[in-house]
Write an enzyme that holds these catalytic residues in place. Structure first.
Site, PDB file in Angstrom:
ATOM      1  CG  ASP A  16      -2.296   3.460  -8.891  1.00 33.39           C
ATOM      2  OD1 ASP A  16      -2.886   3.817  -7.844  1.00 33.39           O
ATOM      3  OD2 ASP A  16      -2.819   2.772  -9.766  1.00 33.39           O
ATOM      4  NE  ARG A  51      -5.825   3.503  -8.109  1.00 32.64           N
ATOM      5  CZ  ARG A  51      -6.389   3.199  -9.274  1.00 32.64           C
ATOM      6  NH1 ARG A  51      -7.692   3.259  -9.405  1.00 32.64           N
ATOM      7  NH2 ARG A  51      -5.654   2.810 -10.285  1.00 32.64           N
TER       8      ARG A  51
END
Ligand SMILES: [Zn+2]
Length: 210
Positions: free
Chosen positions: A140, A142
């Protein structure tokens, strides 16, 4: 509707986004306003869909939604992004006030083309986490700091966050917003998404009930 008074720790954070324009956006779900934001330290762009009067002292419904072209636009049932976005809009419409920051971090930050590469690996049996790892990406990638800045900029401080993702809560708190409550956002999922959601729960720590 944008009120910048009030005492909020997020106000002390150096500003790295700018609001470029705000307009009305009537939708199938209701009347919203849409604002466009630009990052000052990258070429990232953000959109905020919002409704009602913002008040720093009133805990307000918010969601950070990461762009999912396949789910949001094409109605893919490999994930639950499209129904989650719609549900968040419906909850804000029902409440009469709230905001969704739409960030263009497609495919948990790897971009649409790489996401399709990951889907191709999933067609061969990898799960969402294994596929990203095979491609050499973080599971991930982000970040949410600028989303928090945007929520502050539209006039919020206390937030009720519609999410199953603990990373988003942590990021908003670290950016100086007060997370008053987490509102689970669970939607009915189709079979292809069920495996994906199980992986998100088991490998990425998402807070799903089943
Ligand atoms: Zn999705």
């Amino acid at each position: 509707m944008i009120n910048n008074n009030g005492d909020c720790a997020a106000g002390a954070v150096k500003k790295t986004v700018e609001r470029v324009a705000v307009a009305k956006l009537p939708t199938e779900i209701g009347e919203f306003k849409i604002a466009g934001y630009r990052s000052l330290d990258s070429d990232e762009e953000f959109v905020v869909l919002m409704k009602g009067e913002m008040d720093r002292n009133i805990p307000t419904l918010v969601r950070i939604h990461s762009q999912c072209l396949t789910g949001d636009v094409f109605g893919s049932i490999k994930c639950d992004c499209g129904p989650q976005l719609r549900k968040a809009m419906e909850m804000i419409e029902a409440k009469g006030v709230g905001a969704i920051v739409y960030q263009q971090q497609e495919g948990r930050g790897i971009g649409i083309i790489n996401k399709i590469r990951a889907y191709a690996l999933q067609d061969e049996g990898a799960d969402t986490v294994e596929a990203n790892e095979k491609l050499g990406f973080a599971v991930d990638a982000r970040v949410y700091g600028q989303c928090a800045e945007i929520l502050f900029d539209i006039g919020l401080c206390k937030v009720r966050v519609m999410t199953n993702n603990p990373d988003k809560i942590k990021a908003l708190e670290e950016a100086g917003l007060t997370v008053v409550e987490r509102i689970p956002i669970e939607v009915e999922s189709f079979e292809p998404a069920a495996h994906y959601l199980r992986t998100k729960k088991e490998k990425l720590g998402h807070l799903l009930s089943d």
